[in-house]
Design an enzyme around this catalytic site. Structure first.
Site: not given
Ligand code: CMC
Length: 428
Positions: A306, A363
Site C-alpha cells: 500500500h 483487498d
Molecule cells: N508485490 C510485489 N512487490 C511489490 C508489491 C506487490 N504487491 N507492491 C509493491 N511492491 C514493491 C515494488 O516493486 C517496489 O519495489 P522496488 O522498490 O524494488 O522498485 C516497492 O515494493 C514499492 O512499491 P511501489 O509500487 O513503488 O509502491 P506504491 O506506493 O507506488 O504502490 C501499490 C502501492 C498498492 C500500487 C502496490 O503496492 C501494488 O501494486 N500492490 C498490488 C495492488 C493492490 O493490492 N492494490 C490495492 C491497494 S489497497 C486498496 C486501494 O486503496 O484501492
C-alpha cells in the site's frame, strides 16, 4: 498556522517557507508562494510527498496501521456501527443521535429508486459489459436525469445530490448485475435496510420471496464500512480534481468510478481473487512469491502493499475475521482461504516483503468473502464503488464548501522539444 518555518536555499538565496500543523500527523511545508518567489515548481509525480488539500474527514497513520474516520478508529466502527451511521458521520462530522440516524436513513431510503427511463439506458450496453463500465456510464448519466440538483453553489442542491448518489448506488450496481445475467431488474424495497435492500435487488427475483441472511447482511454492511473512505487516494483525488472545475457531482463521482476501476486501486480485489484461484493450492505459493520478487517479471502479489500503510492495513484485520464469520454462517468452506492465509504467512516471513514493508491490504481477503456470498468477481469493484461513494461525496462537499477552494491545476517539468518552426508537408 505554526510559527515554524522551513528554509529553502537556491544558490545564494534563502527562501523561508511556512510550516503548517494539522491536529495530528506530519506537518506540511507550505509552498503555495514558491513559484512567485523563486520561479520554480516542485516535482512530485505520484504525489508521494504532497498534501493536495486540507481535510477533516479521515486520518491514516500508515506506519502504525491506524485509520480514523472523524477521529473514530475503523475497528470500532466496523464492530459497533452501521454503514448508514458511518455515512452520516463522514458527511456531518459527528455521530448521529438516534433521531438523527432515523431521519438520515429515511431520507436515503426515500431516494433509492432510479428514474424509470434509466432502465432503457441500461439496455444500450452489451450484455457482457463489465459492471464498472456500466456504473461509469449510468452514474455519469444521472446528471441528465436530475437537473434539479446540479447547482453546486446551492447547499440544498449539494445535499440532495449527495443523498441521491448514496441512495441510488446500490440500485445502479444491482441493476448492472441483473443486466449481465439476463434477469429482470428489481425495484428497491424500502422496508429493508440499505444493505439488505442491495442484497435483495442483486440476488432476488420477482417470482420468489427473497430472504436476507442476517449474517450476510451484517458482513456486507461491515465491508461497506471498511470501504467508505480512505483519505486522498487516487479516486478521491480524481473526484476532487474533477469537482474543482465546478463540474456537477454526478459527473465527478463517475470520474471517481473510472479511476477506482484500475487494478492498482479498487480493481485489486478482483485481481487478488483471480490470483488466488490461479495459485490454487498452498504448494504452488512459493513459485508466485518468487515471481513477485523477480524484477524482470511484472507480476505483483495482488492485495499486498500500500502507498500509505507500511504496516498491516487495519481493514485487512477486520476482513480476515469476517471471512470466518461468513463461512460459519453460510456453512461454506473455500480452500482458497487456506491458500490466502498460508500466502500471507509466507510473505510476512520473507525478507523481500519485510524490507519493503509489504502487508496484506483491504483487498486481500475481501474477494473470498464476496465470492462466498455469491458475487461474481466482476462485481467486486462495483461494490467498492458503491461503498466509497459516501467518501467521495463527503470529500467533494468538504472541498466545495471551502471558501479558499481553487481549480486543481498541477504544473510539469517539460522535457519536449523547444520552440521550432513549422515545416510544410512537401518539405518533410
Ligand atoms: N508485490 C510485489 N512487490 C511489490 C508489491 C506487490 N504487491 N507492491 C509493491 N511492491 C514493491 C515494488 O516493486 C517496489 O519495489 P522496488 O522498490 O524494488 O522498485 C516497492 O515494493 C514499492 O512499491 P511501489 O509500487 O513503488 O509502491 P506504491 O506506493 O507506488 O504502490 C501499490 C502501492 C498498492 C500500487 C502496490 O503496492 C501494488 O501494486 N500492490 C498490488 C495492488 C493492490 O493490492 N492494490 C490495492 C491497494 S489497497 C486498496 C486501494 O486503496 O484501492
Amino acid at each position: 498556522m505554526s510559527d515554524k518555518q522551513a528554509m529553502l536555499t537556491i544558490g545564494d538565496r534563502e527562501l523561508p517557507l511556512p510550516i503548517l500543523e494539522g491536529t495530528t500527523g506530519p506537518d506540511v511545508v507550505d509552498i503555495r508562494k514558491l513559484y512567485n518567489q523563486s520561479g520554480m515548481f516542485t516535482y512530485d509525480p505520484g504525489y508521494t510527498s504532497t498534501a493536495s488539500c486540507e481535510s477533516a474527514l479521515t486520518y491514516i497513520d500508515g506506519e502504525n496501521g491506524v485509520l480514523l474516520h472523524r477521529g473514530y478508529p475503523i475497528r470500532q466502527l466496523a464492530e459497533h456501527s452501521s454503514f448508514m451511521e458511518v455515512s452520516y458521520l463522514l458527511l456531518n462530522g459527528e455521530l448521529p443521535s438516534a433521531d438523527e440516524l432515523d431521519e438520515f436513513t429515511r431520507t436515503i431510503t426515500r431516494h433509492t429508486m432510479l428514474h424509470e427511463q434509466l432502465a432503457t439506458f441500461y439496455r444500450g450496453f452489451r450484455r457482457d459489459g463489465h459492471p464498472m463500465a456500466i456504473m461509469c456510464g449510468v452514474v455519469g448519466a444521472l446528471s441528465a436525469f436530475y437537473h434539479d440538483s446540479t447547482d453546486i453553489s446551492d447547499p440544498d442542491h449539494r445535499r440532495i445530490s449527495s443523498h441521491r448518489l448514496i441512495a441510488k448506488m446500490p440500485t445502479i450496481a444491482a441493476m448492472a448485475y441483473k443486466y449481465s445475467v439476463g434477469q429482470p431488474f428489481l425495484y428497491p424495497d424500502n422496508s429493508l435496510s440499505y444493505t439488505a435492500n442491495f442484497l435483495r435487488m442483486t440476488f432476488g427475483v420477482p417470482s420468489e420471496a427473497y430472504e436476507v441472511h442476517p449474517a450476510v447482511e451484517r458482513a456486507l454492511d461491515r465491508i461497506f464500512i471498511l470501504h467508505a473512505d480512505h483519505e486522498q487516494n487516487a479516486s478521491t483525488s480524481t473526484v476532487r480534481l474533477a469537482g474543482s472545475s465546478g463540474a456537477n457531482p454526478f459527473a465527478c463521482i463517475a470520474a471517481g468510478i473510472a479511476c477506482l476501476w484500475g487494478p492498482a486501486h479498487g480493481g485489486a480485489n478482483e485481481a487478488a481473487l483471480n490470483m488466488l484461484r490461479e495459485i490454487g493450492t498452498p504448494d504452488r505459493i512459493q513459485h508466485y512469491i518468487d515471481r513477485a520478487k523477480d524484477k524482470n517479471d511484472p507480476f505483483r502479489l495482488m492485495g499486498f502493499g500500500h502507498r500509505v500503510y507500511k504496516n498491516y492495513d487495519p481493514r485487512a484485520i477486520v476482513m480476515q475475521k469476517t471471512v470466518r464469520e461468513v463461512f460459519d454462517a453460510l456453512k461454506v468452506d473455500d480452500p482458497l482461504f487456506e491458500t490466502a492465509l498460508r500466502l500471507e504467512e509466507i510473505a510476512l516471513h520473507d525478507d523481500y516483503f519485510i524490507e519493503k514493508k509489504l502487508f496484506p491490504n483491504v483487498d486481500f481477503y475481501s474477494g473470498i468473502i464476496l465470492s462466498a456470498i455469491g458475487f461474481p468477481t466482476t462485481m467486486f469493484t462495483a461494490l467498492f464503488a458503491l461503498a466509497r461513494t459516501v467518501g467521495w461525496v463527503a470529500q467533494w462537499n468538504e472541498m466545495i464548501s471551502d471558501p479558499g477552494q481553487k481549480i486543481g491545476r498541477p504544473r510539469q517539468l517539460y522535457t519536449g522539444p523547444t520552440q521550432r518552426d513549422y515545416v510544410p508537408l512537401d518539405q518533410r
